[in-house]
Design a protein around this motif. Structure first.
Motif, mmCIF file in Angstrom:
data_model
loop_
_atom_site.group_PDB
_atom_site.id
_atom_site.type_symbol
_atom_site.label_atom_id
_atom_site.label_comp_id
_atom_site.label_asym_id
_atom_site.label_seq_id
_atom_site.Cartn_x
_atom_site.Cartn_y
_atom_site.Cartn_z
ATOM 1 N N GLU A 84 0.862 -1.181 0.000
ATOM 2 C CA GLU A 84 0.000 0.000 0.000
ATOM 3 C C GLU A 84 0.898 1.231 0.000
ATOM 4 N N VAL A 85 0.591 2.175 -0.874
ATOM 5 C CA VAL A 85 1.378 3.403 -0.952
ATOM 6 C C VAL A 85 0.447 4.579 -0.714
ATOM 7 N N GLY A 86 0.767 5.378 0.310
ATOM 8 C CA GLY A 86 0.045 6.609 0.589
ATOM 9 C C GLY A 86 0.920 7.783 0.189
ATOM 10 N N ASP A 87 0.599 8.963 0.671
ATOM 11 C CA ASP A 87 1.382 10.153 0.321
ATOM 12 C C ASP A 87 2.862 9.968 0.639
ATOM 13 N N ASN A 88 3.180 9.746 1.887
ATOM 14 C CA ASN A 88 4.563 9.520 2.297
ATOM 15 C C ASN A 88 4.660 8.295 3.192
ATOM 16 N N HIS A 89 3.758 7.358 2.990
ATOM 17 C CA HIS A 89 3.693 6.170 3.839
ATOM 18 C C HIS A 89 3.554 4.927 2.968
ATOM 19 N N ILE A 90 4.410 3.960 3.226
ATOM 20 C CA ILE A 90 4.382 2.698 2.481
ATOM 21 C C ILE A 90 4.224 1.559 3.483
ATOM 22 N N VAL A 91 3.281 0.676 3.206
ATOM 23 C CA VAL A 91 3.074 -0.509 4.033
ATOM 24 C C VAL A 91 3.312 -1.728 3.144
ATOM 25 N N VAL A 92 4.234 -2.580 3.578
ATOM 26 C CA VAL A 92 4.517 -3.819 2.850
ATOM 27 C C VAL A 92 4.154 -4.981 3.762
ATOM 28 N N GLU A 93 3.257 -5.816 3.302
ATOM 29 C CA GLU A 93 2.946 -7.059 4.006
ATOM 30 C C GLU A 93 3.618 -8.190 3.248
ATOM 31 N N PHE A 94 4.154 -9.135 3.981
ATOM 32 C CA PHE A 94 4.757 -10.299 3.328
ATOM 33 C C PHE A 94 4.219 -11.557 3.981
ATOM 34 N N THR A 95 4.270 -12.644 3.227
ATOM 35 C CA THR A 95 3.708 -13.911 3.675
ATOM 36 C C THR A 95 4.829 -14.941 3.810
ATOM 37 N N PRO A 96 5.171 -15.338 5.032
ATOM 38 C CA PRO A 96 6.188 -16.394 5.194
ATOM 39 C C PRO A 96 5.728 -17.693 4.531
ATOM 40 N N THR A 97 6.687 -18.517 4.145
ATOM 41 C CA THR A 97 6.342 -19.759 3.454
ATOM 42 C C THR A 97 5.714 -20.784 4.384
ATOM 43 N N VAL A 98 6.006 -20.698 5.677
ATOM 44 C CA VAL A 98 5.398 -21.585 6.674
ATOM 45 C C VAL A 98 5.033 -20.754 7.910
ATOM 46 N N PRO A 99 3.998 -21.131 8.658
ATOM 47 C CA PRO A 99 3.548 -20.337 9.799
ATOM 48 C C PRO A 99 4.554 -20.239 10.951
ATOM 49 N N HIS A 100 5.515 -21.120 11.003
ATOM 50 C CA HIS A 100 6.499 -21.103 12.082
ATOM 51 C C HIS A 100 7.870 -20.618 11.590
ATOM 52 N N CYS A 101 7.913 -19.916 10.472
ATOM 53 C CA CYS A 101 9.171 -19.495 9.854
ATOM 54 C C CYS A 101 10.007 -18.638 10.809
ATOM 55 N N GLY A 102 11.183 -19.114 11.113
ATOM 56 C CA GLY A 102 12.101 -18.381 11.975
ATOM 57 C C GLY A 102 12.866 -17.299 11.235
ATOM 58 N N MET A 103 12.729 -17.253 9.924
ATOM 59 C CA MET A 103 13.427 -16.251 9.112
ATOM 60 C C MET A 103 12.563 -15.019 8.836
ATOM 61 N N SER A 104 11.353 -14.990 9.355
ATOM 62 C CA SER A 104 10.426 -13.894 9.057
ATOM 63 C C SER A 104 10.990 -12.529 9.424
ATOM 64 N N THR A 105 11.584 -12.433 10.595
ATOM 65 C CA THR A 105 12.148 -11.144 11.004
ATOM 66 C C THR A 105 13.292 -10.747 10.079
ATOM 67 N N LEU A 106 14.116 -11.695 9.704
ATOM 68 C CA LEU A 106 15.222 -11.412 8.799
ATOM 69 C C LEU A 106 14.716 -10.996 7.418
ATOM 70 N N ILE A 107 13.684 -11.645 6.926
ATOM 71 C CA ILE A 107 13.091 -11.265 5.638
ATOM 72 C C ILE A 107 12.552 -9.834 5.721
ATOM 73 N N GLY A 108 11.850 -9.531 6.794
ATOM 74 C CA GLY A 108 11.333 -8.183 6.986
ATOM 75 C C GLY A 108 12.438 -7.142 7.057
ATOM 76 N N LEU A 109 13.538 -7.475 7.721
ATOM 77 C CA LEU A 109 14.685 -6.560 7.784
ATOM 78 C C LEU A 109 15.286 -6.342 6.399
ATOM 79 N N CYS A 110 15.358 -7.395 5.607
ATOM 80 C CA CYS A 110 15.872 -7.258 4.236
ATOM 81 C C CYS A 110 15.000 -6.296 3.429
ATOM 82 N N ILE A 111 13.695 -6.444 3.545
ATOM 83 C CA ILE A 111 12.771 -5.558 2.831
ATOM 84 C C ILE A 111 12.962 -4.126 3.316
ATOM 85 N N ARG A 112 13.038 -3.927 4.632
ATOM 86 C CA ARG A 112 13.204 -2.586 5.198
ATOM 87 C C ARG A 112 14.507 -1.945 4.724
ATOM 88 N N VAL A 113 15.610 -2.662 4.804
ATOM 89 C CA VAL A 113 16.909 -2.107 4.395
ATOM 90 C C VAL A 113 16.894 -1.760 2.912
#
Length: 176
Positions: A84-113
């Motif tokens: 979702e893109v607003g004026d100066n605000h972007i929201v990115v939702e991502f879907t882990p491949t499994v519900p117990h994915c331990g890499m979710s935080t790392l994936i989110g950090l990659c997207i943020r960086v």
């Protein structure tokens, strides 16, 4: 990092072109609004280049998964519809491949960086796990959107090295 693989055999999807047309494909300028042909009425302070969800998707689609040699797009972790893109605000939702994915935080950090390096500083970026897709959804979202927690994670050389490897493919794919 961690030797445990959370999803040893992920489903890999063939990249499909979205049916939605980007501004470029629709024949619109990516730089300025071509509807206003009077250059004298434009002021340099008022010129703000709009960014749409397709452009954000282009920035993050080729980020490599930390566990697999596949992109986030190939694993359907990210899609243009989840942005979702607003004026100066972007929201990115991502879907882990499994519900117990331990890499979710790392994936989110990659997207943020990746987005922090690519977007003008006027944008506020929120990264979230798709609702209902992770057993620790609230904890992951809190970690990814807390400035102090993100800063602490990015001080860890091992985490930074992994992030650099994951986003290296995204940065190299943009160079033509």
């Amino acid at each position: 990092m961690n030797a445990q693989i959370f999803n040893a055999n992920p489903t890999i999807y063939v990249s499909q072109k979205s049916s939605r047309k980007s501004r470029f494909e629709a024949g619109q300028s990516l730089w300025v609004d071509d509807d206003d042909d009077d250059d004298e009425e434009r002021s340099s302070d008022a010129d703000v280049e709009p960014i749409d969800q397709d452009e954000i998707f282009e920035l993050i689609r080729s980020i490599s998964d930390p566990e697999h040699p596949n992109s986030l797009e190939e694993l359907r972790v990210v899609s243009a519809e989840q942005i979702e893109v607003g004026d100066n605000h972007i929201v990115v939702e991502f879907t882990p491949t499994v519900p117990h994915c331990g890499m979710s935080t790392l994936i989110g950090l990659c997207i943020r960086v990746r987005l922090l390096r690519s977007l003008p500083p006027r944008f506020k970026v929120d990264i979230r796990v798709q609702p209902g897709s992770h057993q620790s959804e609230l904890a992951v979202n809190k970690q990814l959107n807390d400035k102090e927690r993100v800063a602490a994670a990015l001080e860890n050389p091992s985490i930074v090295e992994t992030i650099e490897k994951c986003i290296e493919t995204a940065e190299s794919s943009r160079r033509v």
